[in-house]
Enzyme design. Structure first.
Site, PDB file in Angstrom:
ATOM      1  N   ILE A 141       0.858  -0.970  -0.066  1.00 16.92           N
ATOM      2  CA  ILE A 141       0.190   0.016  -0.067  1.00 16.92           C
ATOM      3  C   ILE A 141       0.785   1.378  -0.023  1.00 16.92           C
ATOM      4  O   ILE A 141       2.262   0.912   0.520  1.00 16.92           O
ATOM      5  CB  ILE A 141      -1.035   0.107   1.275  1.00 16.92           C
ATOM      6  N   ASP A 142       0.283   2.206  -0.452  1.00 11.70           N
ATOM      7  CA  ASP A 142       1.169   3.499  -0.722  1.00 11.70           C
ATOM      8  C   ASP A 142       1.693   4.068   0.792  1.00 11.70           C
ATOM      9  O   ASP A 142       1.263   3.759   1.698  1.00 11.70           O
ATOM     10  CB  ASP A 142       0.455   4.638  -1.074  1.00 11.70           C
ATOM     11  N   LYS A 143       2.895   4.845   0.558  1.00  7.92           N
ATOM     12  CA  LYS A 143       3.554   5.469   1.696  1.00  7.92           C
ATOM     13  C   LYS A 143       2.446   6.104   2.622  1.00  7.92           C
ATOM     14  O   LYS A 143       2.621   6.242   3.937  1.00  7.92           O
ATOM     15  CB  LYS A 143       4.560   6.385   1.163  1.00  7.92           C
TER      16      LYS A 143
END
Length: 308
Positions: A141-143
């Site tokens: 999942i994104d930062k």
């Protein structure tokens, strides 16, 4: 396409007449412009079998080849970083990822990642399928996205989970706040995603060459200028929810990449939380489901919106 460091690109009619350094920079976003300039200067870039200069213009149907030396992979070291563990056994570990934490090392982020923390916690017991930079990582999942993430401790578990992801049989429910008031109480976006044709760091809905992407959404609460929703993924493409909701004219609150307006609230990136993850356990065959509670910043924001 690429093989053993050789990149081979065919220029489409729309891409003709562009300076070759600009064309390469758009086609190969992971390679710096300065490095591409060096390859051109060294004669390592060929068009239709002949070395080209930086100022050479592309031609429709031309085949461009360049050889990129294999990069030396940096040593990734274990780091004693606290983890919010939702569940753990000898096959898998489920983590509630905080905001601002990168999942796996990449250029510019070789320390402080989830992988560094996992290497310390798991003492090397992580699947090796995705190589030294992504041990155990089967999805990401994104930062700036928070929430539940599953990591595999061995190759058997990794293969089993990868197959479930491929078959879209894993349950993945996200919570998000979008800008504007969604018309429908629920809906679906079925639109293929691929690299943005102009900005290769972004994803976009594309007509050709994309991968099918399906997002189901339903409204949980309405706040006039904002809507609190649940999104269930049928597929899991990069930036899927962010691009799909933006395509409806309702980008995620705080998303400075796909949103048009700056958030009036103090946020670090998009309001997106991976809340629920359900899967079939690779050893027991039982269906298991885990929930990561909303992070504090998300709860406080909802309270503020409820107060109006």
């Amino acid at each position: 396409m690429s093989e053993n460091g050789l990149q081979r690109l065919t220029v489409s009619p729309e891409e003709a007449g562009v300076r070759i350094d600009k064309y390469l920079a758009e086609q190969l976003p992971d390679i710096t412009r300065s490095y591409l300039q060096k390859l051109l200067k060294d004669g390592s870039v060929q068009m239709n079998g002949k070395p080209v200069k930086t100022s050479t213009k592309t031609a429709a149907g031309a085949v461009i080849e360049l050889t990129i030396p294999e990069p030396e992979e940096p040593e990734i070291l274990p780091e004693d970083i606290p983890l919010d563990i939702l569940y753990e056994d000898s096959d898998v570990i489920l983590i509630n990822k905080p905001k601002d934490m990168v999942v796996h090392p990449a250029a510019g982020h070789y320390t402080g990642t989830l992988v560094n923390a996992l290497m310390y916690h798991c003492k090397g017991d992580l699947s090796g399928i995705n190589g030294v930079l992504r041990p155990g990582i089967v999805h990401r999942i994104d930062k700036d996205t928070t929430g539940v993430l599953i990591v595999c401790k061995n190759d058997k578990a990794h293969n089993a989970l990868a197959e479930q992801l491929k078959e879209h049989s894993i349950t993945r429910k996200y919570r998000a706040i979008v800008c504007g008031n969604l018309k429908e109480d629920e809906g679906m976006v079925d639109a293929p995603l691929g690299r943005h044709p102009q900005d290769r760091k972004k994803m976009a809905i594309v007509r050709t060459g994309g991968k099918r992407a399906v997002t189901h959404y339903r409204v949980l609460e309405r706040f006039g200028n904002y809507t609190y929703i649940e999104c269930q993924l049928e597929t899991g493409r990069t930036h899927q929810i962010r691009v799909h909701m933006a395509s409806l004219g309702h980008p995620l609150l705080g998303d400075e990449v796909y949103g048009r307006v700056k958030s009036p609230f103090k946020l670090e990136g998009q309001t997106l939380h991976a809340m629920v993850l359900g899967f079939i356990h690779p050893t027991t065959g039982e269906y298991m489901e885990f929930e990561a509670p909303l992070p504090e910043y998300f709860e406080k924001l909802l309270e503020k919106l409820r107060r109006g």
